[in-house]
Enzyme design. Sequence first.
Site, PDB file in Angstrom:
ATOM      1  N   ASP A 115       0.841  -1.196   0.000  1.00  0.00           N
ATOM      2  CA  ASP A 115       0.000   0.000   0.000  1.00  0.00           C
ATOM      3  C   ASP A 115       0.877   1.247   0.000  1.00  0.00           C
ATOM      4  OD1 ASP A 115       0.758   0.474   2.641  1.00  0.00           O
ATOM      5  OD2 ASP A 115      -1.087  -0.315   3.486  1.00  0.00           O
ATOM      6  N   ASN A 123      -4.201  12.742   0.850  1.00  0.00           N
ATOM      7  CA  ASN A 123      -5.580  13.220   0.756  1.00  0.00           C
ATOM      8  C   ASN A 123      -5.799  14.478   1.589  1.00  0.00           C
ATOM      9  OD1 ASN A 123      -6.720  11.368  -1.043  1.00  0.00           O
ATOM     10  ND2 ASN A 123      -7.049   9.857   0.566  1.00  0.00           N
ATOM     11  N   HIS A 128      -8.789  14.856  -2.143  1.00  0.00           N
ATOM     12  CA  HIS A 128      -9.102  13.506  -2.612  1.00  0.00           C
ATOM     13  C   HIS A 128      -8.950  13.359  -4.124  1.00  0.00           C
ATOM     14  CE1 HIS A 128     -10.476  11.723   1.162  1.00  0.00           C
ATOM     15  NE2 HIS A 128     -10.989  12.910   1.449  1.00  0.00           N
ATOM     16  N   GLU A 161      -5.889   2.216  -0.702  1.00  0.00           N
ATOM     17  CA  GLU A 161      -4.597   2.425  -1.350  1.00  0.00           C
ATOM     18  C   GLU A 161      -3.783   1.134  -1.400  1.00  0.00           C
ATOM     19  OE1 GLU A 161      -3.955   3.504   3.042  1.00  0.00           O
ATOM     20  OE2 GLU A 161      -5.567   3.480   1.564  1.00  0.00           O
TER      21      GLU A 161
END
Length: 247
Positions: A115, A123, A128, A161
């Site tokens: 990830d 973010n 976002h 993610e």
Amino acid sequence: MAEKFGRQIIDRPLRYYPFCFLFAAPFMWANWVSLRGIEVGWLWEIFASLVVFYLIWFIYYELKLRNQRHALLLYEARQDNLTQLYNFRVFNEDLNRAFRDYHKNGTRYLLYTFDVDHFKRVNDRYGHLEGNAVLRKVAAELKQIVPEISSHAEAYRVGGEEFSILVFDVETQHCSANMAANRVRKAIGNLNFTTQQGEQFQITISMGQDQIDAEDQNYLDLYKRADKRLYRSKEAGRNRVTTSDVG
């Protein structure tokens, strides 16, 4: 001829209706001959033929639309809309299939899972939309690099993610697990991102990897081990890999 070229004809009205009349002409001629030239209302017969031809086209068109909608639903059920990678549903199915194949044919397989480090900060700082752009670019990089790692591998977005790479046959991998994992880590770490405000940044990833074990009782056992190695990479400082090559 109709069977071979039917779809090409019916999708083009300028071809379809002349073909229908050409196809029906021998039957009309046979009908005229059998009636010995008796007038039976040819205008009505032609009109009725047009109605039948239209109904055939309409039924075909509706079936075509239904099949397209069905195909789209299947596609959306299997693809992650943001990254266009396969989603967790497909990952779960493929992992299960690889597990069954191992027990049936002995085909050894392995899994990488990673990830994006501190993705929440991306973010929070950039928004976002920029975070989504990061995920799309990571996915695009995976599509480029995964075939270079193995000719029999697939990439997935398994959530948020987090991404995974499943190599279905160890023998198809072109390098060691550690080299492959670091290759992915470095490639993604070299990506450059620019926000709409012109601010530039880069990201890192943490990865875990493991391969099928003869003692695995469940197809998810491998995923759990790879995930534990991922968190070992995070605990060790992030931007690193932990693979079965190095323990």
